[in-house]
Design a protein around this motif. Structure first.
Motif, PDB file in Angstrom:
ATOM      1  N   MET A 230       0.853  -1.177   0.000  1.00 28.00           N
ATOM      2  CA  MET A 230       0.000   0.000   0.000  1.00 28.00           C
ATOM      3  C   MET A 230       0.897   1.237   0.000  1.00 28.00           C
ATOM      4  N   ARG A 231       0.602   2.164  -0.896  1.00 25.44           N
ATOM      5  CA  ARG A 231       1.357   3.421  -0.941  1.00 25.44           C
ATOM      6  C   ARG A 231       0.686   4.419  -0.007  1.00 25.44           C
ATOM      7  N   ILE A 232       1.429   4.843   1.008  1.00 19.61           N
ATOM      8  CA  ILE A 232       0.892   5.798   1.981  1.00 19.61           C
ATOM      9  C   ILE A 232       1.701   7.083   1.885  1.00 19.61           C
ATOM     10  N   GLY A 233       0.998   8.169   1.628  1.00 24.04           N
ATOM     11  CA  GLY A 233       1.637   9.468   1.531  1.00 24.04           C
ATOM     12  C   GLY A 233       1.294  10.326   2.735  1.00 24.04           C
TER      13      GLY A 233
ATOM     14  N   ASP B  42      -2.474   5.310  -2.174  1.00 23.95           N
ATOM     15  CA  ASP B  42      -3.676   4.590  -1.768  1.00 23.95           C
ATOM     16  C   ASP B  42      -4.297   5.212  -0.524  1.00 23.95           C
ATOM     17  N   ARG B  43      -3.430   5.758   0.309  1.00 26.91           N
ATOM     18  CA  ARG B  43      -3.883   6.411   1.553  1.00 26.91           C
ATOM     19  C   ARG B  43      -3.079   7.689   1.698  1.00 26.91           C
ATOM     20  N   LEU B  44      -3.764   8.794   1.937  1.00 27.81           N
ATOM     21  CA  LEU B  44      -3.103  10.075   2.122  1.00 27.81           C
ATOM     22  C   LEU B  44      -3.385  10.570   3.535  1.00 27.81           C
ATOM     23  N   VAL B  45      -2.324  10.779   4.286  1.00 28.11           N
ATOM     24  CA  VAL B  45      -2.437  11.302   5.636  1.00 28.11           C
ATOM     25  C   VAL B  45      -2.100  12.789   5.578  1.00 28.11           C
TER      26      VAL B  45
ATOM     27  N   ILE C 167      -3.717  18.318  -2.259  1.00 28.86           N
ATOM     28  CA  ILE C 167      -4.360  17.127  -1.682  1.00 28.86           C
ATOM     29  C   ILE C 167      -5.058  16.317  -2.776  1.00 28.86           C
ATOM     30  N   ALA C 168      -5.778  16.978  -3.655  1.00 30.28           N
ATOM     31  CA  ALA C 168      -6.489  16.275  -4.727  1.00 30.28           C
ATOM     32  C   ALA C 168      -5.513  15.550  -5.642  1.00 30.28           C
TER      33      ALA C 168
ATOM     34  N   ILE D  67      -8.394   9.344   2.841  1.00 31.81           N
ATOM     35  CA  ILE D  67      -7.729  10.541   3.344  1.00 31.81           C
ATOM     36  C   ILE D  67      -7.986  10.631   4.838  1.00 31.81           C
ATOM     37  N   VAL D  68      -6.892  10.734   5.601  1.00 30.67           N
ATOM     38  CA  VAL D  68      -6.968  10.779   7.054  1.00 30.67           C
ATOM     39  C   VAL D  68      -6.269  12.044   7.532  1.00 30.67           C
ATOM     40  N   VAL D  69      -6.875  12.741   8.472  1.00 30.14           N
ATOM     41  CA  VAL D  69      -6.262  13.929   9.063  1.00 30.14           C
ATOM     42  C   VAL D  69      -5.633  13.528  10.388  1.00 30.14           C
ATOM     43  N   HIS D  70      -4.344  13.858  10.552  1.00 27.82           N
ATOM     44  CA  HIS D  70      -3.567  13.373  11.698  1.00 27.82           C
ATOM     45  C   HIS D  70      -2.725  14.505  12.284  1.00 27.82           C
ATOM     46  N   PRO D  71      -3.066  14.999  13.474  1.00 30.25           N
ATOM     47  CA  PRO D  71      -2.228  16.026  14.110  1.00 30.25           C
ATOM     48  C   PRO D  71      -0.893  15.429  14.547  1.00 30.25           C
TER      49      PRO D  71
END
Length: 165
Positions: A1-4, A29-32, A21-22, A69-73
């Protein structure tokens, strides 16, 4: 899985951020979205408000592009955040040559800390290159129209935060 991992302060999130972001969501595959706490910058919006705005703005993008898309502080080193979220690529947006000089140094330091994490630069869309959160806040403070730089929802929150909502 490609995670950015796309890090930033996002104070507030702009159309330039959303453009990156777009386009980044088409590459992974997953954008944090890493929301930097960065107390030294003295953000206008609280961490919770910045996270809420990003989650709201990214919901439609996630649906459109099919990328999670996940938002992570985060408050630690960027490379540590990348490890924490399992990212194998850091995504950075560039607006101008001045951005590149700073980012070039950051890439060197991050590679020295962990060579397994790549950095990918995405150029801001030509229509979005001048947009910077700092300038958007200044324009709003001085009663200028920011509707070309942020979404209507962000504009409303910005004006409310400045006591003009």
């Amino acid at each position: 899985m490609r995670i950015g991992l796309y890090p930033g302060t996002f104070d507030p999130v702009t159309l330039g951020h959303l453009d990156i972001i777009a386009r980044a969501s088409a590459l992974v595959d997953r954008l944090v979205i890493g929301v930097a706490i960065n107390r030294d910058k003295g953000p206008l919006f609280s961490l919770e408000e910045r996270v809420e705005m990003l989650e709201a703005e990214c919901a439609a993008l996630q649906e459109k592009h099919g990328c999670e898309i996940v938002v992570h502080p985060f408050e630690n080193l960027l490379i540590h955040c990348a490890r924490d979220v399992g990212a194998n690529v850091i995504i950075r947006g560039l607006r101008a040559v001045a951005d590149f000089e700073y980012e070039f140094q950051m890439v060197g330091m991050n590679r020295a800390l962990d060579a397994s994490v790549e950095t990918v630069f995405l150029m801001a869309d030509a229509r979005r290159q001048a947009i910077a959160s700092k300038l958007v806040k200044e324009i709003a403070r001085l009663d200028g129209d920011v509707s070309r730089f942020v979404t209507p929802a962000v504009k409303d929150r910005l004006l409310a935060k400045l006591g003009r909502g």
